[in-house]
Design a protein around this motif. Sequence first.
Motif, PDB file in Angstrom:
ATOM      1  N   SER A  90       0.804  -1.218   0.000  1.00 31.10           N
ATOM      2  CA  SER A  90       0.000   0.000   0.000  1.00 31.10           C
ATOM      3  C   SER A  90       0.841   1.274   0.000  1.00 31.10           C
ATOM      4  O   SER A  90       0.299   2.361  -0.057  1.00 31.10           O
ATOM      5  CB  SER A  90      -0.926   0.019   1.221  1.00 31.10           C
ATOM      6  OG  SER A  90      -0.159   0.148   2.400  1.00 31.10           O
ATOM      7  N   ALA A  91       2.156   1.148   0.060  1.00 29.67           N
ATOM      8  CA  ALA A  91       3.032   2.325   0.072  1.00 29.67           C
ATOM      9  C   ALA A  91       2.969   3.023  -1.283  1.00 29.67           C
ATOM     10  O   ALA A  91       2.864   2.375  -2.324  1.00 29.67           O
ATOM     11  CB  ALA A  91       4.459   1.912   0.383  1.00 29.67           C
ATOM     12  N   PRO A  92       3.025   4.359  -1.301  1.00 30.80           N
ATOM     13  CA  PRO A  92       3.018   5.073  -2.586  1.00 30.80           C
ATOM     14  C   PRO A  92       4.274   4.755  -3.387  1.00 30.80           C
ATOM     15  O   PRO A  92       5.324   4.468  -2.828  1.00 30.80           O
ATOM     16  CB  PRO A  92       2.979   6.543  -2.175  1.00 30.80           C
ATOM     17  CG  PRO A  92       3.455   6.578  -0.766  1.00 30.80           C
ATOM     18  CD  PRO A  92       3.112   5.257  -0.162  1.00 30.80           C
ATOM     19  N   ALA A  93       4.147   4.800  -4.692  1.00 32.38           N
ATOM     20  CA  ALA A  93       5.269   4.483  -5.577  1.00 32.38           C
ATOM     21  C   ALA A  93       6.376   5.524  -5.473  1.00 32.38           C
ATOM     22  O   ALA A  93       7.546   5.209  -5.575  1.00 32.38           O
ATOM     23  CB  ALA A  93       4.786   4.368  -7.014  1.00 32.38           C
ATOM     24  N   GLU A  94       5.994   6.771  -5.283  1.00 27.95           N
ATOM     25  CA  GLU A  94       6.987   7.838  -5.183  1.00 27.95           C
ATOM     26  C   GLU A  94       6.969   8.418  -3.778  1.00 27.95           C
ATOM     27  O   GLU A  94       5.933   8.466  -3.126  1.00 27.95           O
ATOM     28  CB  GLU A  94       6.679   8.957  -6.168  1.00 27.95           C
ATOM     29  CG  GLU A  94       6.813   8.560  -7.609  1.00 27.95           C
ATOM     30  CD  GLU A  94       6.536   9.737  -8.529  1.00 27.95           C
ATOM     31  OE1 GLU A  94       6.566  10.888  -8.045  1.00 27.95           O
ATOM     32  OE2 GLU A  94       6.284   9.504  -9.697  1.00 27.95           O
ATOM     33  N   ALA A  95       8.118   8.868  -3.353  1.00 22.83           N
ATOM     34  CA  ALA A  95       8.184   9.528  -2.059  1.00 22.83           C
ATOM     35  C   ALA A  95       7.528  10.902  -2.175  1.00 22.83           C
ATOM     36  O   ALA A  95       7.688  11.598  -3.187  1.00 22.83           O
ATOM     37  CB  ALA A  95       9.636   9.685  -1.622  1.00 22.83           C
ATOM     38  N   PRO A  96       6.768  11.323  -1.192  1.00 24.32           N
ATOM     39  CA  PRO A  96       6.130  12.639  -1.268  1.00 24.32           C
ATOM     40  C   PRO A  96       7.176  13.755  -1.219  1.00 24.32           C
ATOM     41  O   PRO A  96       8.269  13.585  -0.682  1.00 24.32           O
ATOM     42  CB  PRO A  96       5.240  12.680  -0.025  1.00 24.32           C
ATOM     43  CG  PRO A  96       5.831  11.674   0.898  1.00 24.32           C
ATOM     44  CD  PRO A  96       6.467  10.621   0.040  1.00 24.32           C
ATOM     45  N   ALA A  97       6.828  14.880  -1.815  1.00 26.64           N
ATOM     46  CA  ALA A  97       7.730  16.035  -1.810  1.00 26.64           C
ATOM     47  C   ALA A  97       7.913  16.529  -0.378  1.00 26.64           C
ATOM     48  O   ALA A  97       6.968  16.580   0.394  1.00 26.64           O
ATOM     49  CB  ALA A  97       7.164  17.145  -2.683  1.00 26.64           C
ATOM     50  N   ARG A  98       9.144  16.865  -0.049  1.00 27.83           N
ATOM     51  CA  ARG A  98       9.432  17.320   1.309  1.00 27.83           C
ATOM     52  C   ARG A  98       9.142  18.801   1.428  1.00 27.83           C
ATOM     53  O   ARG A  98       9.499  19.588   0.560  1.00 27.83           O
ATOM     54  CB  ARG A  98      10.894  17.068   1.637  1.00 27.83           C
ATOM     55  CG  ARG A  98      11.207  15.601   1.763  1.00 27.83           C
ATOM     56  CD  ARG A  98      12.594  15.402   2.223  1.00 27.83           C
ATOM     57  NE  ARG A  98      12.792  16.176   3.442  1.00 27.83           N
ATOM     58  CZ  ARG A  98      13.738  15.983   4.318  1.00 27.83           C
ATOM     59  NH1 ARG A  98      14.588  15.023   4.116  1.00 27.83           N
ATOM     60  NH2 ARG A  98      13.858  16.726   5.381  1.00 27.83           N
ATOM     61  N   HIS A  99       8.503  19.145   2.512  1.00 25.38           N
ATOM     62  CA  HIS A  99       8.258  20.540   2.811  1.00 25.38           C
ATOM     63  C   HIS A  99       9.059  20.880   4.058  1.00 25.38           C
ATOM     64  O   HIS A  99       9.027  20.159   5.034  1.00 25.38           O
ATOM     65  CB  HIS A  99       6.770  20.794   3.079  1.00 25.38           C
ATOM     66  CG  HIS A  99       5.910  20.431   1.908  1.00 25.38           C
ATOM     67  ND1 HIS A  99       5.876  21.175   0.761  1.00 25.38           N
ATOM     68  CD2 HIS A  99       5.073  19.402   1.692  1.00 25.38           C
ATOM     69  CE1 HIS A  99       5.049  20.613  -0.094  1.00 25.38           C
ATOM     70  NE2 HIS A  99       4.548  19.524   0.451  1.00 25.38           N
ATOM     71  N   GLY A 100       9.765  21.943   4.000  1.00 22.70           N
ATOM     72  CA  GLY A 100      10.557  22.324   5.160  1.00 22.70           C
ATOM     73  C   GLY A 100      11.907  22.861   4.733  1.00 22.70           C
ATOM     74  O   GLY A 100      12.107  23.277   3.596  1.00 22.70           O
ATOM     75  N   ARG A 101      12.809  22.802   5.648  1.00 24.93           N
ATOM     76  CA  ARG A 101      14.133  23.349   5.389  1.00 24.93           C
ATOM     77  C   ARG A 101      14.934  22.499   4.414  1.00 24.93           C
ATOM     78  O   ARG A 101      14.873  21.282   4.457  1.00 24.93           O
ATOM     79  CB  ARG A 101      14.926  23.411   6.683  1.00 24.93           C
ATOM     80  CG  ARG A 101      14.406  24.381   7.655  1.00 24.93           C
ATOM     81  CD  ARG A 101      15.400  24.472   8.761  1.00 24.93           C
ATOM     82  NE  ARG A 101      14.680  24.646  10.006  1.00 24.93           N
ATOM     83  CZ  ARG A 101      15.260  24.842  11.151  1.00 24.93           C
ATOM     84  NH1 ARG A 101      16.549  24.855  11.237  1.00 24.93           N
ATOM     85  NH2 ARG A 101      14.553  25.008  12.223  1.00 24.93           N
ATOM     86  N   ALA A 102      15.719  23.157   3.589  1.00 23.46           N
ATOM     87  CA  ALA A 102      16.629  22.460   2.701  1.00 23.46           C
ATOM     88  C   ALA A 102      18.043  22.481   3.251  1.00 23.46           C
ATOM     89  O   ALA A 102      18.942  21.901   2.674  1.00 23.46           O
ATOM     90  CB  ALA A 102      16.604  23.106   1.318  1.00 23.46           C
TER      91      ALA A 102
END
Length: 64
Positions: free
Chosen positions: A31-43
Amino acid sequence: MDIPDIRVEKGHAEPEEVAAVTAILLARAASAPAEAPARHGRAKAGWRRLERTPGFRAPHSWQG
């Protein structure tokens, strides 16, 4: 599909318990998504660079 080996590191698990844990892990993996979600926060890193810290630290400071 190759089924990975599962090993009990400590204690004793009955075959039914190992099968239940295996079923849960395989269901979660499916059930895990195929792509990792976009990270929000500090780079950038959340700590300070040493050259930007003040020149004096107290002798009892944990940072020294």
